[in-house]
Design a protein around this motif. Structure first.
Motif, PDB file in Angstrom:
ATOM      1  N   LEU A 105     108.625 -81.548 -31.886  1.00 27.12           N
ATOM      2  CA  LEU A 105     109.443 -82.583 -32.692  1.00 27.12           C
ATOM      3  C   LEU A 105     110.832 -82.643 -32.070  1.00 27.12           C
ATOM      4  CD1 LEU A 105     107.050 -82.759 -35.899  1.00 27.12           C
ATOM      5  CD2 LEU A 105     107.082 -84.404 -33.927  1.00 27.12           C
ATOM      6  N   SER A 108     111.504 -83.767 -28.631  1.00 27.43           N
ATOM      7  CA  SER A 108     111.164 -85.342 -28.755  1.00 27.43           C
ATOM      8  C   SER A 108     112.444 -86.091 -29.237  1.00 27.43           C
ATOM      9  CB  SER A 108     110.213 -85.614 -29.221  1.00 27.43           C
ATOM     10  OG  SER A 108     108.911 -85.310 -28.643  1.00 27.43           O
ATOM     11  N   ALA A 109     113.074 -85.846 -30.343  1.00 23.44           N
ATOM     12  CA  ALA A 109     114.053 -86.235 -31.002  1.00 23.44           C
ATOM     13  C   ALA A 109     115.191 -86.281 -30.167  1.00 23.44           C
ATOM     14  CB  ALA A 109     114.263 -86.006 -32.390  1.00 23.44           C
ATOM     15  N   SER A 112     115.113 -88.069 -27.003  1.00 24.90           N
ATOM     16  CA  SER A 112     114.928 -89.696 -27.012  1.00 24.90           C
ATOM     17  C   SER A 112     116.443 -90.268 -27.381  1.00 24.90           C
ATOM     18  CB  SER A 112     113.880 -90.028 -28.196  1.00 24.90           C
ATOM     19  OG  SER A 112     112.786 -89.503 -27.781  1.00 24.90           O
ATOM     20  N   TYR A 180     114.959 -89.344 -18.748  1.00 20.36           N
ATOM     21  CA  TYR A 180     114.814 -90.602 -19.581  1.00 20.36           C
ATOM     22  C   TYR A 180     115.880 -91.462 -19.121  1.00 20.36           C
ATOM     23  CZ  TYR A 180     111.187 -88.081 -21.770  1.00 20.36           C
ATOM     24  OH  TYR A 180     109.792 -87.250 -22.182  1.00 20.36           O
ATOM     25  N   PHE A 238     114.375 -96.097 -27.025  1.00 23.25           N
ATOM     26  CA  PHE A 238     114.041 -94.767 -27.909  1.00 23.25           C
ATOM     27  C   PHE A 238     112.416 -94.604 -27.942  1.00 23.25           C
ATOM     28  CE2 PHE A 238     112.427 -93.129 -32.135  1.00 23.25           C
ATOM     29  CZ  PHE A 238     112.969 -92.091 -32.034  1.00 23.25           C
ATOM     30  N   SER A 241     111.259 -93.502 -24.768  1.00 27.03           N
ATOM     31  CA  SER A 241     111.439 -91.971 -24.514  1.00 27.03           C
ATOM     32  C   SER A 241     110.442 -91.218 -25.392  1.00 27.03           C
ATOM     33  CB  SER A 241     113.060 -91.693 -24.779  1.00 27.03           C
ATOM     34  OG  SER A 241     113.739 -92.522 -23.913  1.00 27.03           O
ATOM     35  N   TRP A 242     110.302 -91.722 -26.407  1.00 26.32           N
ATOM     36  CA  TRP A 242     109.549 -90.868 -27.264  1.00 26.32           C
ATOM     37  C   TRP A 242     108.064 -90.871 -27.022  1.00 26.32           C
ATOM     38  CZ3 TRP A 242     110.762 -87.974 -31.767  1.00 26.32           C
ATOM     39  CH2 TRP A 242     109.876 -87.609 -32.705  1.00 26.32           C
ATOM     40  N   ASN A 243     107.557 -91.848 -26.385  1.00 28.54           N
ATOM     41  CA  ASN A 243     106.217 -92.059 -25.950  1.00 28.54           C
ATOM     42  C   ASN A 243     105.819 -91.419 -24.663  1.00 28.54           C
ATOM     43  OD1 ASN A 243     105.353 -92.900 -28.650  1.00 28.54           O
ATOM     44  ND2 ASN A 243     105.670 -95.322 -27.716  1.00 28.54           N
ATOM     45  N   THR A 258     107.507 -81.680 -25.541  1.00 27.86           N
ATOM     46  CA  THR A 258     107.981 -82.710 -26.387  1.00 27.86           C
ATOM     47  C   THR A 258     106.369 -82.819 -27.264  1.00 27.86           C
ATOM     48  OG1 THR A 258     107.098 -84.268 -24.912  1.00 27.86           O
ATOM     49  CG2 THR A 258     109.443 -83.602 -25.074  1.00 27.86           C
ATOM     50  N   VAL A 288     108.909 -93.464 -34.870  1.00 24.15           N
ATOM     51  CA  VAL A 288     109.336 -94.659 -34.356  1.00 24.15           C
ATOM     52  C   VAL A 288     108.898 -95.663 -35.330  1.00 24.15           C
ATOM     53  CG1 VAL A 288     108.210 -96.277 -32.643  1.00 24.15           C
ATOM     54  CG2 VAL A 288     108.313 -93.921 -32.216  1.00 24.15           C
TER      55      VAL A 288
END
Length: 309
Positions: A105, A108-109, A112, A180, A238, A241-243, A258, A288
């Motif tokens: 997590l 990923s943060a 993103s 990204y 965001f 990038s997160w997904n 991620t 999100v």
């Protein structure tokens, strides 16, 4: 040949006028009923609620399944009234497996947020040059940006993997941030150009008269006016990038993995995993959702900016 008395003529005229008046009144009533704004608004509201429920039904089902046991989640037909439990969430947070999701997590943060900041830093000056101070053949430049999105990512994944292995960038969060940024930059430039095109030229001319340079103009004049568009662009970048899964799956491993990669680890060829996957999907979707609710007003203004001239 029959003749009509004056009284009969008056009565006939009055009857015809009464008939025409009743017809006109009926047509007006029918027109009002067809054009009743209250009735139209009610129908539109009901249609919007039905569409919202249609789109929200899979999400609500995923949330409900995440609170079921693996046995109840795998029943066919699904058991709606099954007992609720938090076992899937305990499994996701590592209470039973010992594997914590927090490193994924955090990765990923980090990827993103930093890639979104880099995209905005690069996209706003580029959009300024393409909209407010247009360069020569700016349409060709915009088409070049759009053409970079035409090639599927899977077609470029092997060259990217070989390049990352050669330079020693595999399982590196900074290389993923670079990927990204390059992935979201074209669409950010397209969006920001349409937003910055709505900035009044008089404000820029007044800033130039006051002696403001380019950076000061962007920071003090352009950014406040285009803030809804900037917020919408940032949120979309965001989310993308997160997904994102494919690049993270191929270019990362243990260190830079991620959250979507961590989620796919619950899918196995043996045993039941549906409740754990739903619980992981709910937790990973929360950032999100929070970002969308936090920037809801700016997002609506930004996506509708320039829609009505």
């Amino acid at each position: 040949m029959s003749t009509l008395t004056p009284a009969a003529t008056r009565k006939s005229g009055q009857a015809r006028s009464t008939s025409l008046t009743s017809r006109a009144t009926g047509s007006l009533r029918r027109g009002k009923s067809r054009m009743d704004p209250t009735r139209n608004n009610t129908a539109a509201g009901l249609a919007a609620w039905l569409l919202a429920l249609l789109f929200a039904a899979p999400v609500m089902w995923m949330i409900l399944t995440s609170f079921h046991s693996e046995t109840d989640a795998a029943t066919n037909p699904p058991s709606i009234a099954a007992n609720l439990t938090l076992d899937a969430y305990r499994e996701f947070f590592g209470e039973t497996s010992g594997v914590s999701p927090w490193p994924s997590l955090i990765n990923s943060a980090t990827a993103s947020i930093l890639s979104t900041v880099l995209v905005l830093v690069l996209a706003i000056p580029a959009a300024y040059a393409l909209s407010i101070r247009p360069v020569k053949k700016w349409t060709d430049v915009m088409f070049f940006f759009l053409s970079t999105k035409m090639m599927p990512v899977v077609a470029a994944i092997l060259p990217l993997y070989l390049f990352a292995r050669t330079v020693g960038a595999l399982d590196n969060i900074w290389f993923l941030i670079l990927m990204y940024t390059s992935m979201n930059l074209p669409i950010a430039v397209w969006m920001m150009r349409s937003f910055l095109a709505e900035v009044p030229v008089e404000m820029l001319e007044a800033a130039q008269i006051d002696g403001a340079g380019l950076l000061l103009t962007l920071r003090k004049v352009v950014a406040p006016v285009a803030m809804p568009g900037i917020a919408a662009t940032a949120l979309i970048c965001f989310i993308f990038s997160w997904n994102e899964l494919l690049l993270a799956r191929v270019l990362t491993g243990v260190v830079a993995g991620t959250a979507p990669v961590f989620l796919t680890g619950f899918v196995s060829g043996q045993g039941l995993f549906l409740a754990k996957v739903c619980a992981a999907a709910v937790v990973i979707s929360l950032p999100v959702l929070f970002a969308g609710f936090a920037a809801q007003d700016k997002l609506v203004q930004g996506l509708s900016l320039g829609a009505v001239k």
